[in-house]
Design a protein around this motif. Structure first.
Motif, PDB file in Angstrom:
ATOM      1  N   ALA A 154       0.843  -1.205   0.000  1.00 49.32           N
ATOM      2  CA  ALA A 154       0.000   0.000   0.000  1.00 49.32           C
ATOM      3  C   ALA A 154       0.876   1.253   0.000  1.00 49.32           C
ATOM      4  O   ALA A 154       0.599   2.211  -0.737  1.00 49.32           O
ATOM      5  CB  ALA A 154      -0.928  -0.011   1.212  1.00 49.32           C
ATOM      6  N   ALA A 155       1.940   1.248   0.797  1.00 52.86           N
ATOM      7  CA  ALA A 155       2.851   2.398   0.829  1.00 52.86           C
ATOM      8  C   ALA A 155       3.532   2.592  -0.519  1.00 52.86           C
ATOM      9  O   ALA A 155       3.697   3.720  -0.996  1.00 52.86           O
ATOM     10  CB  ALA A 155       3.890   2.208   1.935  1.00 52.86           C
ATOM     11  N   GLU A 156       3.918   1.489  -1.156  1.00 51.14           N
ATOM     12  CA  GLU A 156       4.575   1.581  -2.459  1.00 51.14           C
ATOM     13  C   GLU A 156       3.613   2.100  -3.523  1.00 51.14           C
ATOM     14  O   GLU A 156       4.005   2.865  -4.403  1.00 51.14           O
ATOM     15  CB  GLU A 156       5.142   0.217  -2.847  1.00 51.14           C
ATOM     16  CG  GLU A 156       6.230   0.274  -3.869  1.00 51.14           C
ATOM     17  CD  GLU A 156       7.415   1.133  -3.456  1.00 51.14           C
ATOM     18  OE1 GLU A 156       7.905   1.890  -4.316  1.00 51.14           O
ATOM     19  OE2 GLU A 156       7.856   1.060  -2.302  1.00 51.14           O
ATOM     20  N   ASP A 157       2.344   1.703  -3.445  1.00 48.12           N
ATOM     21  CA  ASP A 157       1.332   2.231  -4.374  1.00 48.12           C
ATOM     22  C   ASP A 157       1.197   3.743  -4.229  1.00 48.12           C
ATOM     23  O   ASP A 157       1.106   4.462  -5.227  1.00 48.12           O
ATOM     24  CB  ASP A 157      -0.028   1.564  -4.132  1.00 48.12           C
ATOM     25  CG  ASP A 157      -0.102   0.168  -4.713  1.00 48.12           C
ATOM     26  OD1 ASP A 157       0.690  -0.157  -5.621  1.00 48.12           O
ATOM     27  OD2 ASP A 157      -0.966  -0.611  -4.259  1.00 48.12           O
ATOM     28  N   ARG A 172       3.525   5.826  -3.112  1.00 46.19           N
ATOM     29  CA  ARG A 172       4.741   6.435  -3.661  1.00 46.19           C
ATOM     30  C   ARG A 172       4.690   6.478  -5.188  1.00 46.19           C
ATOM     31  O   ARG A 172       5.076   7.468  -5.814  1.00 46.19           O
ATOM     32  CB  ARG A 172       5.987   5.664  -3.208  1.00 46.19           C
ATOM     33  CG  ARG A 172       6.528   6.097  -1.884  1.00 46.19           C
ATOM     34  CD  ARG A 172       7.896   5.517  -1.617  1.00 46.19           C
ATOM     35  NE  ARG A 172       7.851   4.107  -1.293  1.00 46.19           N
ATOM     36  CZ  ARG A 172       7.579   3.618  -0.103  1.00 46.19           C
ATOM     37  NH1 ARG A 172       7.321   4.415   0.900  1.00 46.19           N
ATOM     38  NH2 ARG A 172       7.564   2.326   0.108  1.00 46.19           N
ATOM     39  N   TYR A 173       4.209   5.402  -5.795  1.00 50.44           N
ATOM     40  CA  TYR A 173       4.150   5.334  -7.257  1.00 50.44           C
ATOM     41  C   TYR A 173       3.149   6.361  -7.800  1.00 50.44           C
ATOM     42  O   TYR A 173       3.431   7.035  -8.798  1.00 50.44           O
ATOM     43  CB  TYR A 173       3.773   3.921  -7.703  1.00 50.44           C
ATOM     44  CG  TYR A 173       3.806   3.748  -9.196  1.00 50.44           C
ATOM     45  CD1 TYR A 173       4.996   3.815  -9.902  1.00 50.44           C
ATOM     46  CD2 TYR A 173       2.635   3.526  -9.914  1.00 50.44           C
ATOM     47  CE1 TYR A 173       5.033   3.673 -11.273  1.00 50.44           C
ATOM     48  CE2 TYR A 173       2.657   3.371 -11.289  1.00 50.44           C
ATOM     49  CZ  TYR A 173       3.853   3.453 -11.961  1.00 50.44           C
ATOM     50  OH  TYR A 173       3.882   3.305 -13.309  1.00 50.44           O
ATOM     51  N   LYS A 174       2.009   6.509  -7.149  1.00 55.43           N
ATOM     52  CA  LYS A 174       1.015   7.502  -7.589  1.00 55.43           C
ATOM     53  C   LYS A 174       1.571   8.914  -7.479  1.00 55.43           C
ATOM     54  O   LYS A 174       1.357   9.745  -8.355  1.00 55.43           O
ATOM     55  CB  LYS A 174      -0.268   7.355  -6.781  1.00 55.43           C
ATOM     56  CG  LYS A 174      -1.063   6.119  -7.160  1.00 55.43           C
ATOM     57  CD  LYS A 174      -2.270   5.916  -6.269  1.00 55.43           C
ATOM     58  CE  LYS A 174      -2.950   4.600  -6.620  1.00 55.43           C
ATOM     59  NZ  LYS A 174      -3.964   4.217  -5.660  1.00 55.43           N
ATOM     60  N   LYS A 200       4.062  13.735 -10.180  1.00 51.44           N
ATOM     61  CA  LYS A 200       5.231  14.582 -10.437  1.00 51.44           C
ATOM     62  C   LYS A 200       5.634  14.512 -11.901  1.00 51.44           C
ATOM     63  O   LYS A 200       6.003  15.503 -12.509  1.00 51.44           O
ATOM     64  CB  LYS A 200       6.412  14.128  -9.581  1.00 51.44           C
ATOM     65  CG  LYS A 200       6.559  14.855  -8.311  1.00 51.44           C
ATOM     66  CD  LYS A 200       7.866  14.434  -7.662  1.00 51.44           C
ATOM     67  CE  LYS A 200       8.131  15.234  -6.429  1.00 51.44           C
ATOM     68  NZ  LYS A 200       9.362  14.834  -5.768  1.00 51.44           N
ATOM     69  N   ALA A 201       5.574  13.300 -12.474  1.00 49.76           N
ATOM     70  CA  ALA A 201       5.974  13.113 -13.869  1.00 49.76           C
ATOM     71  C   ALA A 201       5.066  13.884 -14.809  1.00 49.76           C
ATOM     72  O   ALA A 201       5.506  14.377 -15.840  1.00 49.76           O
ATOM     73  CB  ALA A 201       5.978  11.629 -14.225  1.00 49.76           C
ATOM     74  N   LYS A 202       3.775  14.012 -14.442  1.00 45.30           N
ATOM     75  CA  LYS A 202       2.837  14.748 -15.297  1.00 45.30           C
ATOM     76  C   LYS A 202       3.174  16.226 -15.356  1.00 45.30           C
ATOM     77  O   LYS A 202       2.944  16.882 -16.352  1.00 45.30           O
ATOM     78  CB  LYS A 202       1.400  14.563 -14.783  1.00 45.30           C
ATOM     79  CG  LYS A 202       0.813  13.224 -15.105  1.00 45.30           C
ATOM     80  CD  LYS A 202      -0.605  13.133 -14.613  1.00 45.30           C
ATOM     81  CE  LYS A 202      -1.167  11.748 -14.857  1.00 45.30           C
ATOM     82  NZ  LYS A 202      -2.507  11.581 -14.319  1.00 45.30           N
TER      83      LYS A 202
END
Length: 193
Positions: free
Chosen positions: A124-127, A129-131, A136-138
């Motif tokens: 859940a924490a990794e999800d 971070r990925y979101k 940021k990438a957008k």
């Protein structure tokens, strides 16, 4: 979430429970290391049990979440307890596993302290971070101010990587990205870490 201190307490309690039932430390089989964080060998006079804390050699999820494993295993190697033969080796991969507890890395604080929890909490924490990374990438890389010093540094990078001798400073763009910097010149991009 738990801190590493709590993993130490679990390890200590596990060793203490074996000692409380009459096991003693078998020092002769404990020399050397196979990459574990900690291990202790205990014997009841017949069998040798290893209690070991190690980093897991397998990742979970596509994100590569790591875990610490607290393992109790019985030696199946031909190692005799309570002898002074110090060249006896108990191989971790030969242990008959009695129990395993896994502590998955959830986060790492700025001071380097790692926090652990269950597999579900780590995923859940990794999800999250990925979101955040995708958000940021957008927004894209942050452009930097084109100072004369920045342009000179960029020119050196462009000359070295694109093998150009004449560079027009007006066509240089520099941006800060997550893993360093991005130098762009005439639609060609160079990543600098």
């Amino acid at each position: 979430m738990m801190k590493y201190q709590e993993i130490n307490a679990r390890y200590t309690a596990l060793v203490a429970s074996y000692l409380a039932t009459g096991y003693t430390i078998n020092t002769s089989s404990m020399s050397g290391s196979q990459g574990e964080i900690a291990s202790i060998d205990l014997t009841n006079g017949t069998d040798i049990y290893r209690i070991q804390l190690q980093e897991s050699n397998r990742c979970i999820s596509p994100y590569g979440i790591r875990a610490l494993e607290l393992i109790v295993g019985r030696s199946t190697d031909n190692v005799k307890p309570n002898t002074c033969n110090y060249n006896q080796t108990i191989w971790t991969n030969n242990l008959e596993i009695i129990s395993t507890a896994s502590f998955y890395r959830i986060a790492e604080r700025r001071d380097g302290e790692k926090l652990y929890g269950t597999k579900e909490e780590a995923m859940a924490a990794e999800d999250i971070r990925y979101k955040r990374y995708l958000l940021k990438a957008k927004t894209g890389p942050r452009s930097l101010e084109m100072t004369p010093k920045a342009i000179e540094i960029a020119k050196r990078i462009i000359k070295k990587n694109l093998h150009l001798s004449r560079i027009n400073g007006a066509n240089i763009h520099i941006a800060r990205i997550r893993m360093g910097y991005m130098v762009q010149y005439n639609n060609r991009t160079i990543s600098v870490r």
